[in-house]
Structures are given as structure tokens and as C-alpha cells.
Enzyme design. Structure first.
Site, PDB file in Angstrom:
ATOM      1  NE  ARG A  75      63.943  21.348   2.779  1.00 57.69           N
ATOM      2  CZ  ARG A  75      65.256  21.564   2.611  1.00 57.69           C
ATOM      3  NH1 ARG A  75      66.129  21.243   3.545  1.00 57.69           N
ATOM      4  NH2 ARG A  75      65.697  22.093   1.493  1.00 57.69           N
ATOM      5  CG  HIS A 170      69.524  16.642   7.882  1.00 53.54           C
ATOM      6  ND1 HIS A 170      68.529  17.486   8.302  1.00 53.54           N
ATOM      7  CD2 HIS A 170      70.411  17.407   7.216  1.00 53.54           C
ATOM      8  CE1 HIS A 170      68.805  18.709   7.896  1.00 53.54           C
ATOM      9  NE2 HIS A 170      69.952  18.692   7.238  1.00 53.54           N
ATOM     10  CG  ASP A 214      74.375  25.217   9.068  1.00 52.50           C
ATOM     11  OD1 ASP A 214      74.556  24.084   9.554  1.00 52.50           O
ATOM     12  OD2 ASP A 214      74.335  25.447   7.839  1.00 52.50           O
ATOM     13  CD  GLU A 272      71.379  18.032  10.685  1.00 55.11           C
ATOM     14  OE1 GLU A 272      72.287  17.567   9.975  1.00 55.11           O
ATOM     15  OE2 GLU A 272      70.911  19.170  10.529  1.00 55.11           O
TER      16      GLU A 272
HETATM   17  O1  LIG Z   1      68.781  21.771   2.060  1.00 55.10           O
HETATM   18  P1  LIG Z   1      69.552  20.543   2.436  1.00 55.10           P
HETATM   19  O2  LIG Z   1      70.521  20.089   1.359  1.00 55.10           O
HETATM   20  O3  LIG Z   1      68.672  19.427   2.871  1.00 55.10           O
HETATM   21  O4  LIG Z   1      70.449  20.937   3.676  1.00 55.10           O
HETATM   22  C1  LIG Z   1      69.891  21.490   4.809  1.00 55.10           C
HETATM   23  C2  LIG Z   1      70.968  21.795   5.864  1.00 55.10           C
HETATM   24  O5  LIG Z   1      71.549  20.581   6.274  1.00 55.10           O
HETATM   25  C3  LIG Z   1      72.524  20.651   7.319  1.00 55.10           C
HETATM   26  O6  LIG Z   1      71.976  20.826   8.560  1.00 55.10           O
HETATM   27  C4  LIG Z   1      73.614  21.645   7.018  1.00 55.10           C
HETATM   28  O7  LIG Z   1      74.433  21.885   8.131  1.00 55.10           O
HETATM   29  C5  LIG Z   1      73.049  22.944   6.500  1.00 55.10           C
HETATM   30  O8  LIG Z   1      74.090  23.764   6.062  1.00 55.10           O
HETATM   31  C6  LIG Z   1      72.056  22.690   5.362  1.00 55.10           C
HETATM   32  O9  LIG Z   1      71.559  23.914   4.875  1.00 55.10           O
END
Ligand SMILES: O=P(O)(O)OC[C@H]1O[C@H](O)[C@H](O)[C@@H](O)[C@@H]1O
Length: 304
Positions: A75, A170, A214, A272
């Protein structure tokens, strides 16, 4: 897997680029030059930190509660979402954001010129990747670490038939206070709002998140900025080969994530570089597709 001794023998550069053991034994590349410092996990091929010379704070947020474990995405930093972005597009129950962030990448090349480090990592189709996705591929990530950070991700189709991918870098940008953070450059751009069932809206003005955000911006511009008043800095983001920008902040839903402190949402924003949803890319046999992004940080204190 390439062991640390081999990696250091083959690729280390003076004391400026070296390979060390990170959390839970994961191999990490440490870069420390006159221009910048950075760390990159081979797991996920994921940049974890970057600071150009003179920067007080890291460019990236990295959660204190990040889990460094096979099968889990780290993360923070710059995770690679590939060969799909978001939920499994075929509804087969496969992991969100694809598998590239959950596999160990190889080091392919490492160069150091004028204190600019250029590191190329790779991931190829294997029996493991074929459990989730049958295609033959070669993925290359080139990371150029200097006064600015330059990342390019190249997907090559090594199979006989075309395949379709969506993807994202991301990036979790560290910010002082989300309430004093603005994303500039998306005024007038249409977006799909995931928090509202992917309904389509048009951005009016700049973005200062004040709730869960989001969004997948469509036909995104090549250049956006993050203005962070609390850290008195500006981050320029320049992208190519990518149609979308995704802006994400979980807001209080951060407390539902087991790898993030509940109040961390106040200290990062994900902006992103992506090809997502309808902007997935079809790559013919033998062809390749590249997306690239450059991050440049400057102080707003010295701006006119
Ligand atoms: O928790 P993760 O699988 O890393 O995803 C984290 C986030 O990623 C992206 O930005 C998506 O648009 C979100 O919908 C998601 O919650």
C-alpha cells in the site's frame, strides 16, 4: 529468483545503486545519488519512495501498515495495475488490479550516468501468470531517477493472438493535508464516478477532495498538477500513451482497509496514469504499447 549477491554483482553501481534485504526479506533496490534517492521493491516492481535532492518530504505516501507478503499488494508508492485495472473484467474472481503488483519482477538492466540512475525491470508470462491470464507477454518498466522521476511501462504481446489490457501506475502522492491539496488541469473533462455507479459527470474547476473520491477521467490531458499548500510544493505530472487519469482517495473508508491507518486518507492522493475501462488497449501479436509518466516536484514558496 535473483539473489541479492547476484543482483549486486551484476547490477550495483558504486555505492549509489545497490540491492538490500527489505521488509520480510523482500529484495529492494536502494538508489542514492547526488540528484535523488529512491527505493524500489522487486515485488510488484514497485517504486516505494523517491526524493530529489533538496526535497524535504518524500514524493510518495507509503503506509506504515503496508503488508509485505506474497499475494498482497504493497500500500503506497507506485503500484502497477496490470493486465487489468480495477475489478476482474471477466468476473472470474481474480485479484483486483491484475497480478503484476503481486509478483516478483526481474532486474534487466541498471545504468548510472551523471548521477542519473536508469533501472529496467521485467515481468514475463510464466505458468504462474497463466493461472490467471493465458496470454504470452513481456512487460518492461524503465525507471529513470534524477532531478525528476520518469517511469515507462511497455507491454509486448509475445503470443500469436491479440490481447486486450487495461493498466495504471497507481501512484500514491504524499500530501501534507488533503484539505489543502488541489488537482489542477481537469476542469471541463468528463469522468466516470465509481462512487455513483460509474455515472458520467463533467469536472467543474479544480479538485479538492472533501469526501470519498474515485473517478476515471476520460480523454485526460497530458499534463496535470497537484498543488499542496501544506507542504508548499507543486507536483507536475506529464503523461503519454495513457488516455485516463484516475483520482482516488478513500476518505473515511480508509478505516476499512487493514493496511492503512484510519486517518491516512488526509495525507495522500492517488493520481493515476491509466488506460482503463473503455480505454483498454488491444495489442496485436508481436506489437507493443507504452505508457509513460514524468513527475517533477517544485517548491511553491519560490514560485512567482
Ligand atoms: O485497494 P486496492 O485494490 O489497491 O484499490 C484501491 C483503489 O484503486 C483505484 O484507485 C480504484 O479506482 C479504487 O476503486 C480502488 O479502491
Amino acid at each position: 529468483m535473483q539473489d541479492l549477491e547476484t543482483l549486486n554483482r551484476l547490477f550495483a553501481k558504486e555505492a549509489k545503486v545497490c540491492f538490500v534485504e527489505g521488509q520480510t526479506g523482500m529484495p529492494i533496490i536502494e538508489v542514492s545519488t547526488k540528484k535523488a534517492s529512491a527505493t524500489i521493491a522487486l515485488y510488484g516492481g514497485q517504486i516505494l519512495s523517491y526524493k530529489s535532492n533538496g526535497m524535504e518530504h518524500d514524493l510518495f505516501y507509503l503506509s506504515d501498515k503496508a503488508i509485505y507478503q506474497q499475494g498482497k499488494a504493497i500500500r503506497g508508492g507506485v503500484p502497477v495495475c496490470w493486465p487489468w485495472f480495477g475489478e476482474d473484467p471477466s468476473n472470474l474472481g481474480r485479484q483486483a488490479h491484475g497480478f503484476a503488483r503481486n509478483l516478483l519482477w526481474n532486474v534487466l538492466d541498471c545504468q548510472l550516468h551523471d548521477d542519473i540512475a536508469e533501472i529496467t525491470l521485467g515481468l514475463e508470462s510464466t505458468a504462474t501468470s497463466k493461472q490467471w491470464w493465458p496470454s504470452e507477454f513481456r512487460l518492461r518498466k524503465k525507471i529513470v531517477i534524477g532531478d525528476q522521476l520518469d517511469i515507462s511501462l511497455t507491454t509486448e504481446n509475445r503470443g500469436e493472438i491479440p490481447f486486450s489490457i487495461s493498466k495504471a501506475l497507481h501512484t500514491y502522492f504524499l500530501v501534507g493535508e488533503i484539505s489543502q491539496t488541489t488537482v489542477v488541469g481537469l476542469d471541463g473533462v468528463d469522468y466516470l464516478d465509481k462512487t455513483l455507479d460509474f455515472s458520467k459527470h463533467t469536472q467543474v474547476g479544480d479538485i479538492t477532495p472533501f469526501a470519498e473520491t474515485d473517478r476515471v477521467y476520460l480523454e485526460s490531458p497530458a499534463h496535470v498538477q497537484i498543488i499542496d499548500q501544506s507542504l508548499s510544493r507543486k507536483i507536475d505530472i506529464e503523461q503519454s500513451g495513457a488516455d485516463n487519469i484516475v483520482v482516488w482517495n478513500p476518505w473515511t473508508r480508509a478505516s476499512l482497509l487493514n493496511d492503512m491507518n484510519a486517518d491516512d486518507y488526509g495525507h495522500f492522493i492517488c493520481v493515476e496514469t491509466a488506460n482503463a475501462l473503455a480505454n483498454s488497449v488491444i495489442i496485436a501479436s508481436g506489437a507493443s504499447h507504452q505508457m509513460q509518466v514524468k513527475y517533477n516536484v517544485s517548491s511553491t514558496a519560490s514560485s512567482p
